[in-house]
Design a protein around this motif. Structure first.
Motif, PDB file in Angstrom:
ATOM      1  N   THR A  38       0.838  -1.184   0.000  1.00 48.31           N
ATOM      2  CA  THR A  38       0.000   0.000   0.000  1.00 48.31           C
ATOM      3  C   THR A  38       0.871   1.232   0.000  1.00 48.31           C
ATOM      4  O   THR A  38       1.967   1.245   0.520  1.00 48.31           O
ATOM      5  CB  THR A  38      -0.905   0.007   1.254  1.00 48.31           C
ATOM      6  N   MET A  39       0.344   2.284  -0.600  1.00 47.00           N
ATOM      7  CA  MET A  39       1.124   3.505  -0.768  1.00 47.00           C
ATOM      8  C   MET A  39       0.526   4.633   0.072  1.00 47.00           C
ATOM      9  O   MET A  39       0.442   5.773  -0.355  1.00 47.00           O
ATOM     10  CB  MET A  39       1.128   3.903  -2.257  1.00 47.00           C
ATOM     11  N   ASN A  40       0.079   4.296   1.260  1.00 45.32           N
ATOM     12  CA  ASN A  40      -0.578   5.288   2.096  1.00 45.32           C
ATOM     13  C   ASN A  40       0.447   6.211   2.713  1.00 45.32           C
ATOM     14  O   ASN A  40       1.321   5.808   3.457  1.00 45.32           O
ATOM     15  CB  ASN A  40      -1.383   4.577   3.195  1.00 45.32           C
ATOM     16  N   ALA A  41       0.344   7.476   2.383  1.00 49.30           N
ATOM     17  CA  ALA A  41       1.337   8.450   2.836  1.00 49.30           C
ATOM     18  C   ALA A  41       1.182   8.801   4.306  1.00 49.30           C
ATOM     19  O   ALA A  41       2.042   9.479   4.871  1.00 49.30           O
ATOM     20  CB  ALA A  41       1.228   9.712   1.994  1.00 49.30           C
ATOM     21  N   SER A  42       0.066   8.325   4.933  1.00 49.49           N
ATOM     22  CA  SER A  42      -0.143   8.686   6.332  1.00 49.49           C
ATOM     23  C   SER A  42       0.571   7.764   7.296  1.00 49.49           C
ATOM     24  O   SER A  42       0.462   7.911   8.497  1.00 49.49           O
ATOM     25  CB  SER A  42      -1.652   8.666   6.648  1.00 49.49           C
ATOM     26  N   ALA A  43       1.282   6.764   6.772  1.00 50.06           N
ATOM     27  CA  ALA A  43       2.003   5.841   7.656  1.00 50.06           C
ATOM     28  C   ALA A  43       3.024   6.612   8.482  1.00 50.06           C
ATOM     29  O   ALA A  43       3.671   7.525   7.990  1.00 50.06           O
ATOM     30  CB  ALA A  43       2.694   4.770   6.832  1.00 50.06           C
ATOM     31  N   PHE A  56       7.097  -7.971   2.476  1.00 44.56           N
ATOM     32  CA  PHE A  56       6.987  -9.050   3.454  1.00 44.56           C
ATOM     33  C   PHE A  56       6.190  -8.605   4.677  1.00 44.56           C
ATOM     34  O   PHE A  56       5.211  -9.244   5.073  1.00 44.56           O
ATOM     35  CB  PHE A  56       8.373  -9.525   3.873  1.00 44.56           C
ATOM     36  N   SER A  57       6.608  -7.518   5.318  1.00 48.50           N
ATOM     37  CA  SER A  57       5.950  -7.098   6.560  1.00 48.50           C
ATOM     38  C   SER A  57       4.507  -6.668   6.320  1.00 48.50           C
ATOM     39  O   SER A  57       3.638  -6.886   7.171  1.00 48.50           O
ATOM     40  CB  SER A  57       6.742  -5.963   7.222  1.00 48.50           C
ATOM     41  N   THR A  58       4.211  -6.083   5.145  1.00 48.53           N
ATOM     42  CA  THR A  58       2.840  -5.699   4.837  1.00 48.53           C
ATOM     43  C   THR A  58       1.957  -6.927   4.676  1.00 48.53           C
ATOM     44  O   THR A  58       0.821  -6.963   5.150  1.00 48.53           O
ATOM     45  CB  THR A  58       2.796  -4.844   3.560  1.00 48.53           C
ATOM     46  N   HIS A  59       2.479  -7.934   4.006  1.00 51.73           N
ATOM     47  CA  HIS A  59       1.729  -9.188   3.863  1.00 51.73           C
ATOM     48  C   HIS A  59       1.463  -9.816   5.230  1.00 51.73           C
ATOM     49  O   HIS A  59       0.363 -10.341   5.474  1.00 51.73           O
ATOM     50  CB  HIS A  59       2.521 -10.148   2.981  1.00 51.73           C
ATOM     51  N   PHE A  77       5.053  -6.554  14.387  1.00 55.81           N
ATOM     52  CA  PHE A  77       5.256  -5.617  13.275  1.00 55.81           C
ATOM     53  C   PHE A  77       4.283  -4.444  13.356  1.00 55.81           C
ATOM     54  O   PHE A  77       4.653  -3.287  13.092  1.00 55.81           O
ATOM     55  CB  PHE A  77       5.087  -6.339  11.945  1.00 55.81           C
ATOM     56  N   ALA A  78       3.032  -4.712  13.675  1.00 55.53           N
ATOM     57  CA  ALA A  78       2.038  -3.640  13.760  1.00 55.53           C
ATOM     58  C   ALA A  78       2.427  -2.628  14.831  1.00 55.53           C
ATOM     59  O   ALA A  78       2.291  -1.404  14.636  1.00 55.53           O
ATOM     60  CB  ALA A  78       0.658  -4.234  14.059  1.00 55.53           C
ATOM     61  N   LYS A  79       2.925  -3.114  15.956  1.00 55.71           N
ATOM     62  CA  LYS A  79       3.367  -2.201  17.015  1.00 55.71           C
ATOM     63  C   LYS A  79       4.612  -1.433  16.591  1.00 55.71           C
ATOM     64  O   LYS A  79       4.757  -0.247  16.907  1.00 55.71           O
ATOM     65  CB  LYS A  79       3.631  -2.982  18.302  1.00 55.71           C
ATOM     66  N   ASP A  92      13.402  -4.299  -9.950  1.00 53.47           N
ATOM     67  CA  ASP A  92      12.069  -4.179 -10.550  1.00 53.47           C
ATOM     68  C   ASP A  92      10.953  -4.326  -9.521  1.00 53.47           C
ATOM     69  O   ASP A  92       9.773  -4.272  -9.871  1.00 53.47           O
ATOM     70  CB  ASP A  92      11.892  -5.226 -11.652  1.00 53.47           C
ATOM     71  N   ILE A  93      11.321  -4.496  -8.255  1.00 52.25           N
ATOM     72  CA  ILE A  93      10.321  -4.628  -7.192  1.00 52.25           C
ATOM     73  C   ILE A  93      10.015  -3.248  -6.609  1.00 52.25           C
ATOM     74  O   ILE A  93      10.915  -2.540  -6.163  1.00 52.25           O
ATOM     75  CB  ILE A  93      10.821  -5.558  -6.068  1.00 52.25           C
ATOM     76  N   GLU A  94       8.751  -2.881  -6.639  1.00 55.76           N
ATOM     77  CA  GLU A  94       8.339  -1.591  -6.094  1.00 55.76           C
ATOM     78  C   GLU A  94       7.863  -1.767  -4.657  1.00 55.76           C
ATOM     79  O   GLU A  94       7.050  -2.638  -4.354  1.00 55.76           O
ATOM     80  CB  GLU A  94       7.219  -0.984  -6.942  1.00 55.76           C
ATOM     81  N   GLU A  95       8.375  -0.915  -3.786  1.00 49.95           N
ATOM     82  CA  GLU A  95       8.009  -0.979  -2.380  1.00 49.95           C
ATOM     83  C   GLU A  95       7.120   0.206  -2.014  1.00 49.95           C
ATOM     84  O   GLU A  95       7.335   1.330  -2.467  1.00 49.95           O
ATOM     85  CB  GLU A  95       9.268  -0.943  -1.503  1.00 49.95           C
ATOM     86  N   GLY A  96       6.135  -0.062  -1.195  1.00 47.34           N
ATOM     87  CA  GLY A  96       5.313   1.011  -0.668  1.00 47.34           C
ATOM     88  C   GLY A  96       5.701   1.327   0.759  1.00 47.34           C
ATOM     89  O   GLY A  96       6.660   0.779   1.301  1.00 47.34           O
ATOM     90  N   THR A  97       4.955   2.216   1.355  1.00 48.40           N
ATOM     91  CA  THR A  97       5.164   2.510   2.772  1.00 48.40           C
ATOM     92  C   THR A  97       4.338   1.549   3.609  1.00 48.40           C
ATOM     93  O   THR A  97       3.545   0.760   3.078  1.00 48.40           O
ATOM     94  CB  THR A  97       4.758   3.956   3.084  1.00 48.40           C
TER      95      THR A  97
END
Length: 749
Positions: free
Chosen positions: A318-323, A352-355, A373-375, A710-715
Motif C-alpha cells: 500500500t502507498m498510504n502516505a499517512s504511515a 513481506f511485513s505488509t503481507h 510488526f504492527a506495534k 524491478d520490485i516496487e516498495e510502498g510505505t
C-alpha cells in the motif's frame, strides 16, 4: 540383411559430426525393410535428438538432413509394435526436454523436427505429450525447467520456420502450463519474449496460422498487463501499417485480431484507473490509442474468450502516505540482539511485513509476528519489548543465556513460518514444540552440539560479561530451508572451515508454489558439471533462500567486494584428484569443471558473508578482518532468460561487531522511505548509506539484504488499514503506554 552399426554421436561438442548422422539416416532409409532391435532403436533415436540439439546451421543448410530424419522417424513410429512405439516416443521426448529445459544448452531449433513422432493431426495427442513434459518439469524447483523450456520454444518460434508443427506444439505446451496454473511462469517468460514475437507480424506473408494462434493467445492472455503493453508499444504502429498495406485476406484477418485484442487491453487497463492516473495513462499510450482509432474494433475476437493470466502470489503493498515515520527499537532481553537485528531488517522488507500484518493475522506464529510488526509500525513509544514474540519463535536449541548466530535464527524463522503458512491460529497450542516441515525437526543432537560450542552473553554494550562463555556465531551455517550446495570450494577453502559440531545443516527443499516465503526469498541455483574428457555435462537444480559467500585467497591488503564474491561463488571450479566426477558417459571417474548460475532470481536476495574461520592450531573460531567494499548495487550471475531480473539494490545489513568470537554484538542498518537508520536494539538513529563502508574493521557486515530493482516498495499500511484485531492490539498498547507515563508523572516528587 545385416547392417553395420554406426556410432551416431559422441558426447563431445568438438567431435560432433552431422555427416555421420546423415549417412546413417540415409542408410536406414535405403533399407525400408530393416529396423535395428528395439533397444538399439531407442538409443539411436536419443542420439538423433542429441545430435540435432548441438547442430549449427540455417534451414537451407540443414534441409536435406531434416527431411531424411523426418522420413526415418515417421517410418519408425508407423512400423514398430505399439509398446515399442511408446518407449521410443517417451525416450525422444525425454531427451528433447532435457535440452530445451537447460537454459545454457543453446539447443538448435532444428531439434523440433523430432516432434514428427507425435500425430500432428490429433491435437489431443499433442496436448497429452505437452502435459507429460510439464509434469516432468514440475519435479524441479520453482518450475525452473518449465521456465527455461518455454523460453527456448519461444526463441525457436521467431528464429526458425523449418518445422510447420512447431506453433501447434508451443500452443499445446502453453495450454498444459495453464492447466497446471503456472501463470507466474507464463507471464514472466511471455512478457520477456513478447516484443520479438509481436514483430513476427511485420511479415504477414511468411507467418503461419499456428504461429499467429500462439501470438494472439499470448496477447489476449496478457491483456491485463501494463508491462506487456510496454514491451510492444514501440512496434504497434509499424505492425499495423504493414498489415494494413497488404490487401490480402490473411493480412486483413491478422490486422483485425491485433486491433481487437489491443483495444480490449487498453479498455481493460483504463477501467482500473481514475483521476490523474487515468490522464497519465492516456498521455503515455496516446500514439497506440490513436493508431487503434484509425481501425474499427469488432470486439468479437475469439481470442478474447480466453481468461487472462493472473499471478497467484500477488503481494500487497500500500502507498498510504499517512504511515508514521517514527522508528521503533526493540529492547535487548540480555542476549537477543541476534533476533532484534533480523526483525528490523524484515520490517523494512515492506512487501513481506505488509503481507504479514494484512494477510496472516489468523495463522500460527505469523500472527505473533504480525502483532509485533504492527506495534513497530504504529507504536507511540520508541521502544518495544519483543518478549511475547521471541518466547514462541526462539529455536528450542538456542539456550536462553547465550548469544547465537543471526543467520541461523533467520533460517529457522523462515522454516518455521513456511511450515505454518496454511495453518489456523484458532485454539493453537504454543506450549507444544513447533512441527517443522523442512529441517527434520532440528534433531536433538543439535542442542547438545550447541551446548558444547563457544557462546557469549551479549550485554547492551556488546562486551563479554564476567564469567560468561565466549560467543559462537556460526556464519557458515545455511539459512533455514536454503541450500548450501554450490558453496565455493567447501572442502578446500581455507577460510570456510568450522568445527563440525557447531555446524547446523538444514535439509534443502524445493520452492513451493503456495509458499509466500519462497515467493519472496526463494531462488534456484543451476549447477553444471562438465566432464573435461568427453564434454558431457549434468545439471542439477537446488533452492536457496540465502547465498553464503566465501572469500577467495588474495594477497595481503587486497580489497574484496560483494560483486566479486558473487562472481567467485559462480566461477568454474576444477574437480580432480580425490574430488573427481563420476561421468556416466565415460563410465568412470574423470576430471571435471563445476559452475553455478542463478536460474531463478529471488525478489529479495540475502547474502551471508563468511567472515569467520576455524583455526585448527588454536582450536577456536577467529574472525577474518579483510578489507571489504560493500556494494550498494550488485548483479547476479544468471542464465540469459533472467538477465532482466539480475540487478539488486542494498536496503539492509546485519552487522556483527567484535574483534574475535569471544565477544560480539549484532545491530542493523536499513533504508526505509529513502532514509537510512541504525537500529541498535532499542536505540534508533539516523545514518547514511556510507555507513557500511565507513565501519572500523572490527564491525563487519554479516547478512546483506538486497531488493531486486524491478520490485516496487510502498510505505507501511496505515493503522486504519490493519485488520481489527491488530488495530485493537496497537491501540491497547499505546493506551497502556500513555497511562504508564501519567502514573510516572503523578508519582514524581
Amino acid at each position: 540383411m545385416a547392417v553395420k552399426k554406426h556410432e551416431l554421436v559422441h558426447d563431445n561438442r568438438n567431435q560432433l559430426d552431422l555427416t555421420a548422422l546423415a549417412q546413417y539416416i540415409q542408410l536406414m532409409n535405403d533399407q525400408p525393410s530393416y529396423l535395428p532391435p528395439p533397444n538399439e532403436l531407442v538409443k539411436n533415436c536419443q542420439d538423433i535428438v542429441k545430435c540435432l540439439a548441438r547442430a549449427s546451421g540455417n534451414e537451407d543448410q540443414l534441409w536435406n538432413l531434416l527431411q531424411s530424419v523426418e522420413v526415418y522417424l515417421h517410418r519408425i513410429v508407423n512400423s514398430v509394435h505399439r509398446s515399442v512405439r511408446h518407449e521410443i516416443v517417451t525416450a525422444i521426448l525425454d531427451k528433447f526436454y532435457s535440452f530445451i529445459s537447460d537454459p545454457q544448452s543453446d539447443a538448435c531449433p532444428a531439434t523440433s523436427v523430432v516432434l514428427i513422432v507425435l500425430d500432428g493431426s490429433n491435437s489431443e495427442a499433442t496436448l497429452s505429450a505437452a502435459r507429460w513434459l510439464v509434469q516432468q518439469g514440475q519435479n524441479g524447483p520453482a518450475g525452473a525447467g518449465l521456465r527455461a523450456s518455454l523460453s527456448c520454444l519461444y526463441r525457436w518460434m521467431y528464429e526458425w520456420h523449418g518445422t510447420p508443427a512447431l506453433g501447434d506444439w508451443v500452443l499445446a505446451y502453453i495450454k498444459a502450463l495453464e492447466e497446471n496454473e503456472r501463470f507466474d511462469i507464463l507471464i514472466e517468460v511471455s512478457v520477456d519474449n513478447l516484443s520479438r514475437l509481436f514483430l513476427a507480424m511485420k511479415d504477414p506473408i511468411g507467418l503461419r496460422q499456428s504461429v499467429a494462434d500462439v501470438m494472439f493467445h499470448i496477447l489476449a492472455a496478457l491483456r491485463e498487463s501494463t508491462e506487456a503493453l510496454d514491451r510492444i508499444s514501440p512496434h504497434v504502429g509499424h505492425v499495423l501499417v504493414n498489415l494494413a498495406a497488404d490487401s490480402g485476406q490473411w493480412s486483413r484477418q491478422l490486422l483485425q485480431n491485433v486491433v481487437d485484442i489491443l483495444t480490449a487491453t487498453i479498455d481493460r487497463l483504463l477501467d482500473t484507473l481514475k483521476g490523474d492516473a487515468l490522464d497519465v495513462f492516456r498521455d503515455k499510450y496516446s500514439e497506440i490509442i490513436l493508431c487503434l482509432e484509425r481501425h474499427m474494433a469488432s470486439r468479437d475476437c475469439r481470442y478474447l474468450m480466453l481468461p487472462p493470466w493472473r499471478a497467484r502470489n500477488v503481494c500487497l503493498t500500500t502507498m498510504n502516505a499517512s504511515a508514521p515515520m517514527r522508528k521503533v527499537g526493540l529492547l535487548n532481553l540480555g542476549n537477543t540482539c541476534y533476533m532484534n537485528s533480523v526483525l528490523q531488517a524484515l520490517l523494512v522488507t515492506r512487501q513481506f511485513s505488509t503481507h504479514v500484518v494484512l494477510r496472516m493475522n489468523a495463522v500460527p506464529y505469523w500472527s505473533k509476528m504480525g502483532i509485533l510488526f504492527a506495534k513497530m509500525m504504529h507504536s507511540i513509544t520508541t521502544k518495544l519489548n519483543p518478549d511475547e514474540f521471541f518466547a514462541v519463535v526462539k529455536p528450542p536449541f538456542f539456550t536462553r543465556n547465550n548469544q547465537h548466530d543471526s543467520s541461523e535464527f533467520l533460517g529457522y524463522l523462515f522454516e518455521l513460518l513456511q511450515s505454518y503458512e496454511h495453518g489456523s491460529d484458532r485454539n493453537f497450542d504454543y506450549s507444544r514444540p513447533a512441527g517443522l516441515s523442512g529441517v527434520n525437526r532440528m534433531r536433538a543432537i543439535v542442542n547438545s552440539n550447541n551446548a558444547q560450542s563457544s557462546n557469549s552473553n551479549d550485554n547492551e554494550n556488546g562486551d563479554q560479561g564476567p564469567n560468561q562463555p565466549p560467543v559462537s556465531p556460526r556464519p557458515s551455517s545455511s539459512a533455514g530451508g536454503s541450500s548450501s550446495s554450490g558453496q565455493k570450494r567447501p572442502s578446500s577453502d581455507p577460510e570456510s572451515h568450522v568445527l563440525p559440531k557447531k555446524r547446523i545443516r538444514i535439509e534443502s527443499a524445493f520452492l513451493r508454489r503456495d509458499s509466500f516465503i519462497d515467493s519472496m526469498f526463494g531462488g534456484v541455483l543451476l549447477t553444471r558439471v562438465e566432464c573435461t574428457e568427453c564434454h558431457s555435462s549434468s545439471l542439477s537444480r537446488d533452492v536457496f533462500r540465502d547465498l553464503q559467500l566465501a572469500f577467495p585467497e588474495k594477497p595481503e591488503g587486497w580489497q574484496h567486494n560483494v560483486q566479486n564474491l558473487l562472481e567467485y561463488y559462480c566461477s568454474k571450479e576444477r574437480l580432480n584428484g580425490d574430488n573427481q566426477y563420476e561421468c556416466r558417459d565415460c563410465g568412470g571417474l574423470r576430471d571435471a569443471e563445476r559452475s553455478v548460475l542463478i536460474e531463478t532470481t529471488p525478489k529479495y536476495l540475502i547474502l551471508v558473508l563468511k567472515n569467520f574461520k576455524f583455526d585448527p592450531k588454536l582450536q577456536v573460531q577467529t574472525k577474518l578482518l579483510h578489507s571489504m567494499y560493500h556494494n550498494h548495487t550488485v548483479t547476479l550471475p544468471t542464465v540469459r532468460s533472467q538477465a532482466d531480473h539480475s540487478a539488486y539494490a542494498l536496503y539492509a545489513a546485519v552487522i556483527h561487531t567484535g574483534t574475535t568470537l569471544d565477544s560480539g554484538h549484532y545491530y542493523t542498518v536499513a533504508k526505509d522511505n529513502d532514509q537510512w537508520h541504525m537500529y541498535n536494539d532499542d536505540i534508533v538513529s539516523v545514518t547514511n548509506e556510507s555507513e557500511l563502508n565507513g565501519l572500523n574493521r572490527a564491525s563487519t557486515p554479516y547478512i546483506l539484504f538486497y531488493r531486486r530493482t524491478d520490485i516496487e516498495e510502498g510505505t507501511a499500511p496505515s493503522l486504519e488499514e490493519l485488520p481489527p484485531r491488530l488495530q485493537e492490539s496497537v491501540m491497547a498498547h499505546n493506551k497502556h503506554y500513555v497511562e504508564t507515563i501519567k502514573k510516572r508523572r503523578l508519582t514524581r516528587p
